[in-house]
Design a protein around this motif. Structure first.
Motif, PDB file in Angstrom:
ATOM      1  N   ASP A 223       0.832  -1.205   0.000  1.00 20.93           N
ATOM      2  CA  ASP A 223       0.000   0.000   0.000  1.00 20.93           C
ATOM      3  C   ASP A 223       0.864   1.252   0.000  1.00 20.93           C
ATOM      4  O   ASP A 223       1.922   1.318   0.644  1.00 20.93           O
ATOM      5  CB  ASP A 223      -0.919   0.016   1.225  1.00 20.93           C
ATOM      6  N   LEU A 224       0.383   2.268  -0.727  1.00 20.78           N
ATOM      7  CA  LEU A 224       1.097   3.530  -0.837  1.00 20.78           C
ATOM      8  C   LEU A 224       0.246   4.664  -0.285  1.00 20.78           C
ATOM      9  O   LEU A 224      -0.980   4.653  -0.412  1.00 20.78           O
ATOM     10  CB  LEU A 224       1.434   3.836  -2.299  1.00 20.78           C
ATOM     11  N   ILE A 225       0.920   5.629   0.331  1.00 14.88           N
ATOM     12  CA  ILE A 225       0.254   6.826   0.823  1.00 14.88           C
ATOM     13  C   ILE A 225       0.718   7.981  -0.048  1.00 14.88           C
ATOM     14  O   ILE A 225       1.918   8.245  -0.161  1.00 14.88           O
ATOM     15  CB  ILE A 225       0.629   7.109   2.292  1.00 14.88           C
ATOM     16  N   ASN A 226      -0.195   8.672  -0.710  1.00 16.30           N
ATOM     17  CA  ASN A 226       0.185   9.766  -1.593  1.00 16.30           C
ATOM     18  C   ASN A 226       0.640  10.974  -0.795  1.00 16.30           C
ATOM     19  O   ASN A 226      -0.055  11.438   0.104  1.00 16.30           O
ATOM     20  CB  ASN A 226      -0.995  10.164  -2.487  1.00 16.30           C
ATOM     21  N   ASN A 227       1.800  11.482  -1.151  1.00 18.35           N
ATOM     22  CA  ASN A 227       2.308  12.699  -0.543  1.00 18.35           C
ATOM     23  C   ASN A 227       1.925  13.910  -1.387  1.00 18.35           C
ATOM     24  O   ASN A 227       1.290  13.778  -2.427  1.00 18.35           O
ATOM     25  CB  ASN A 227       3.826  12.618  -0.394  1.00 18.35           C
ATOM     26  N   GLN A 228       2.348  15.079  -0.961  1.00 10.71           N
ATOM     27  CA  GLN A 228       1.992  16.309  -1.641  1.00 10.71           C
ATOM     28  C   GLN A 228       2.863  16.533  -2.868  1.00 10.71           C
ATOM     29  O   GLN A 228       3.859  15.844  -3.094  1.00 10.71           O
ATOM     30  CB  GLN A 228       2.162  17.483  -0.688  1.00 10.71           C
ATOM     31  N   VAL A 229       2.503  17.513  -3.652  1.00 10.68           N
ATOM     32  CA  VAL A 229       3.344  18.015  -4.719  1.00 10.68           C
ATOM     33  C   VAL A 229       3.401  19.528  -4.566  1.00 10.68           C
ATOM     34  O   VAL A 229       2.394  20.162  -4.260  1.00 10.68           O
ATOM     35  CB  VAL A 229       2.813  17.603  -6.116  1.00 10.68           C
ATOM     36  N   ASP A 230       4.581  20.110  -4.696  1.00 10.02           N
ATOM     37  CA  ASP A 230       4.762  21.548  -4.578  1.00 10.02           C
ATOM     38  C   ASP A 230       5.050  22.118  -5.960  1.00 10.02           C
ATOM     39  O   ASP A 230       5.942  21.628  -6.669  1.00 10.02           O
ATOM     40  CB  ASP A 230       5.925  21.883  -3.642  1.00 10.02           C
ATOM     41  N   ILE A 231       4.308  23.156  -6.331  1.00  8.56           N
ATOM     42  CA  ILE A 231       4.421  23.737  -7.669  1.00  8.56           C
ATOM     43  C   ILE A 231       4.663  25.234  -7.534  1.00  8.56           C
ATOM     44  O   ILE A 231       4.029  25.910  -6.717  1.00  8.56           O
ATOM     45  CB  ILE A 231       3.144  23.480  -8.489  1.00  8.56           C
ATOM     46  N   GLY A 232       5.553  25.763  -8.345  1.00  8.04           N
ATOM     47  CA  GLY A 232       5.812  27.191  -8.289  1.00  8.04           C
ATOM     48  C   GLY A 232       6.803  27.638  -9.331  1.00  8.04           C
ATOM     49  O   GLY A 232       6.858  27.102 -10.444  1.00  8.04           O
ATOM     50  N   VAL A 233       7.612  28.624  -8.968  1.00  7.22           N
ATOM     51  CA  VAL A 233       8.574  29.224  -9.885  1.00  7.22           C
ATOM     52  C   VAL A 233       9.918  29.355  -9.175  1.00  7.22           C
ATOM     53  O   VAL A 233      10.008  29.250  -7.950  1.00  7.22           O
ATOM     54  CB  VAL A 233       8.121  30.623 -10.356  1.00  7.22           C
ATOM     55  N   ARG A 234      10.959  29.596  -9.968  1.00  6.10           N
ATOM     56  CA  ARG A 234      12.260  29.953  -9.405  1.00  6.10           C
ATOM     57  C   ARG A 234      12.482  31.433  -9.669  1.00  6.10           C
ATOM     58  O   ARG A 234      12.352  31.909 -10.796  1.00  6.10           O
ATOM     59  CB  ARG A 234      13.397  29.117  -9.999  1.00  6.10           C
ATOM     60  N   VAL A 235      12.794  32.138  -8.598  1.00  7.55           N
ATOM     61  CA  VAL A 235      13.000  33.581  -8.643  1.00  7.55           C
ATOM     62  C   VAL A 235      14.490  33.869  -8.795  1.00  7.55           C
ATOM     63  O   VAL A 235      15.320  33.245  -8.123  1.00  7.55           O
ATOM     64  CB  VAL A 235      12.470  34.248  -7.356  1.00  7.55           C
ATOM     65  N   GLU A 236      14.831  34.796  -9.685  1.00  8.76           N
ATOM     66  CA  GLU A 236      16.225  35.233  -9.821  1.00  8.76           C
ATOM     67  C   GLU A 236      16.278  36.753  -9.768  1.00  8.76           C
ATOM     68  O   GLU A 236      15.516  37.434 -10.481  1.00  8.76           O
ATOM     69  CB  GLU A 236      16.829  34.723 -11.121  1.00  8.76           C
ATOM     70  N   ARG A 416       4.517   7.447  -0.336  1.00  8.70           N
ATOM     71  CA  ARG A 416       5.197   6.789   0.774  1.00  8.70           C
ATOM     72  C   ARG A 416       4.591   5.416   1.045  1.00  8.70           C
ATOM     73  O   ARG A 416       3.376   5.258   1.095  1.00  8.70           O
ATOM     74  CB  ARG A 416       5.110   7.643   2.035  1.00  8.70           C
ATOM     75  N   LEU A 417       5.461   4.462   1.250  1.00  7.57           N
ATOM     76  CA  LEU A 417       5.030   3.124   1.663  1.00  7.57           C
ATOM     77  C   LEU A 417       4.677   3.121   3.141  1.00  7.57           C
ATOM     78  O   LEU A 417       5.143   3.963   3.910  1.00  7.57           O
ATOM     79  CB  LEU A 417       6.170   2.128   1.451  1.00  7.57           C
ATOM     80  N   GLU A 418       3.862   2.178   3.535  1.00  3.32           N
ATOM     81  CA  GLU A 418       3.655   1.935   4.961  1.00  3.32           C
ATOM     82  C   GLU A 418       4.880   1.181   5.469  1.00  3.32           C
ATOM     83  O   GLU A 418       5.165   0.068   5.041  1.00  3.32           O
ATOM     84  CB  GLU A 418       2.379   1.127   5.177  1.00  3.32           C
ATOM     85  N   LEU A 419       5.634   1.823   6.376  1.00  3.53           N
ATOM     86  CA  LEU A 419       6.892   1.272   6.855  1.00  3.53           C
ATOM     87  C   LEU A 419       6.894   1.136   8.375  1.00  3.53           C
ATOM     88  O   LEU A 419       6.181   1.861   9.065  1.00  3.53           O
ATOM     89  CB  LEU A 419       8.060   2.179   6.433  1.00  3.53           C
ATOM     90  N   THR A 420       7.731   0.238   8.860  1.00  5.58           N
ATOM     91  CA  THR A 420       7.915   0.079  10.302  1.00  5.58           C
ATOM     92  C   THR A 420       8.927   1.112  10.790  1.00  5.58           C
ATOM     93  O   THR A 420       9.476   1.892  10.009  1.00  5.58           O
ATOM     94  CB  THR A 420       8.443  -1.326  10.628  1.00  5.58           C
ATOM     95  N   GLU A 421       9.205   1.105  12.083  1.00  8.48           N
ATOM     96  CA  GLU A 421      10.214   2.000  12.634  1.00  8.48           C
ATOM     97  C   GLU A 421      11.601   1.711  12.060  1.00  8.48           C
ATOM     98  O   GLU A 421      12.465   2.581  12.057  1.00  8.48           O
ATOM     99  CB  GLU A 421      10.250   1.875  14.158  1.00  8.48           C
TER     100      GLU A 421
END
Length: 465
Positions: A223-236, A416-421
């Motif tokens: 089983d997998l747990i979906n994590n977030q995705v971060d979207i944006g720009v690079r500022v220079e 992320r997988l379901e993982l033990t300690e």
């Protein structure tokens, strides 16, 4: 028949390297193999970096993202001493244990040439910056950090590779196609038609292998747990605008909650006097930044990412594909990364070659002038614009007309997988570590996760001896 190897490691990124290093340090004579789809540290060569081409030519295996050292090899080498960001290892073990692992990895880095210079957040100047940020509703995350530098990061990796290459087996340019559970361990089906058998398996696929690994886990019934995705720009922008901050803390990680939507926007991967670069993620060009420690290699600009965090609720469960789709829109419009002046974005006009040539901020990346509003969702752009104005209060000049915005920058957080300690999957003796397993996000915690699993396996080997 007994497995051929005691331990097989998929991926020679930071997590996989430190897992292998710790295994052979604690168990001399152990049979370890590391399988890596990219090349060794001496043969990782991007055609753009070498000047052969100006734009990404979609190499089958991206040398910037894959190979010994993983995606971190060509980063600017920020090493953060904190559990506040850079991963989620405290979900599996106490904070003090994570910090012990982070300091241990740093000691190994220093053995192979890392600097001992640390940017501290405990100075009066750093505390004054934190106060000024709070006065403007910005939150400065505090952490000690080392800046290894892109060129010295490569030197450290070369020294490390020379130390371990004869103590374990490396198979480069060797993608793994399938993972199969056997009675005594695991069989790994390789792209070249061969099979590798092992008793213990450590999956450290890295960011470039995250989508592949998710597919293999589904095939294994994990089983997998979906994590977030971060979207944006690079500022220079000109380095002088942020010098009063970067000279004190080097990298400022600032978080802001927008008034319009209540979304979190954050700065990420700040590169003083750095260069904006491209990355190839599964055939999609995204943007990133590097910075050198050698003053002769520096630019006159500072760059950093502005990222909007996205967490989705059911029924949507494919944040990785969503992020790739957003990035692919900029690729479609510009044949790669787009760049736009902040003032042009506000006016609703496309930056073209003529307008860009008049910019006082000279771009360090040969990107396509364009219109980011055609690629990024309105909500993301509204958040980014509001964040730029917030930053302008503590770093006047951030909201200048000629501030450059490159897009899209996408940070994928692997499922992320379901993982033990012990970071062990539901299948016995199969472990998952690093960024590709969705539990770390950076050099420090990735290396720490590898050392942690290596010590777990070493304990079991000693017990069974």
């Amino acid at each position: 028949m007994s497995p051929t190897y005691d331990v097989a490691i998929i991926g020679a990124g930071t997590a996989g390297i430190y897992a292998g290093y710790e295994l052979i340090r604690r168990n001399p004579g152990i049979k370890v193999v590391i399988l890596e789809k990219g090349s060794d540290i001496y043969h990782r060569s991007c055609p753009i970096v070498t000047g052969q081409v100006k734009e990404c030519i979609q190499c089958k295996v991206c040398a910037t993202m894959s190979g010994f050292g993983g995606a971190g090899a060509f980063s600017d080498g920020k090493y953060n001493f904190t559990t506040e960001f850079g991963g989620w290892l405290t979900d599996f073990m106490p904070q003090d244990r994570v910090m012990d692992l982070i300091y241990y990895v740093d000691s190994v880095n220093m053995r192979f040439g890392a600097t001992d210079q640390v940017y501290s957040t405990e100075t009066p100047e750093a505390r004054a910056l934190e106060k000024r940020a709070l006065e403007n509703d910005l939150h400065l995350l505090q952490a000690k950090v080392k800046h290894l530098g892109t060129e010295k990061n490569l030197m450290i990796l070369k020294n490390l590779y020379e130390d371990i290459k004869d103590k374990m087996e490396f198979r480069f340019q060797t993608p793994v196609e399938e993972i199969r559970k056997t009675g005594e361990g695991y069989d790994l089906a390789l792209e070249n038609g061969k099979t590798v058998s092992c008793r213990y398996l450590i999956a450290a696929p890295g960011r470039s292998g995250a989508e592949w690994f998710a597919g293999r886990c589904e095939a294994l019934g994990l089983d997998l747990i979906n994590n977030q995705v971060d979207i944006g720009v690079r500022v220079e922008l000109p380095a002088k605008i942020f010098e009063h901050i970067t000279d004190v803390v080097y990298e400022s990680k600032l978080i802001y909650r927008t008034k319009q939507y209540g979304d979190l926007v954050r700065t990420f991967c700040m590169n003083p006097y750095g260069h904006v670069v491209t990355e190839n993620v599964d055939g999609i060009n995204t943007v990133n930044g590097h910075s050198y420690s050698d003053a002769a290699l520096r630019s006159e600009n500072t760059n950093f990412a502005l990222l909007v965090s996205n967490r989705f609720t059911k029924p949507f469960d494919q944040p990785y594909r969503y992020g790739k789709h957003i990035a692919s829109l900029s690729n479609m419009l510009g044949g790669g990364v787009l760049v736009q002046r902040f003032g042009d974005l506000l006016k609703g006009v496309r930056t073209n070659e003529h307008r860009l040539s008049k910019s006082f901020t000279r771009p360090t990346l040969n990107a396509t002038p364009g219109d980011l509003s055609l690629a990024l969702p309105k909500r993301h752009l509204d958040n980014i614009v509001e964040m730029i104005y917030a930053l302008d209060k503590i770093a006047p000049g951030t909201a200048n007309y000629d501030t450059l915005l490159y897009g899209a920058e996408v940070k994928f957080y692997s499922s992320r997988l379901e993982l033990t300690e012990e970071l062990e999957t539901r299948l016995p003796n199969m472990f998952a570590i690093g960024d590709g397993a969705g539990i770390t996000r950076g050099l420090a915690q990735a290396g720490a996760s590898g050392v942690h699993v290596a010590r777990i396996i070493s304990g079991r080997l000693e017990r069974d001896a």
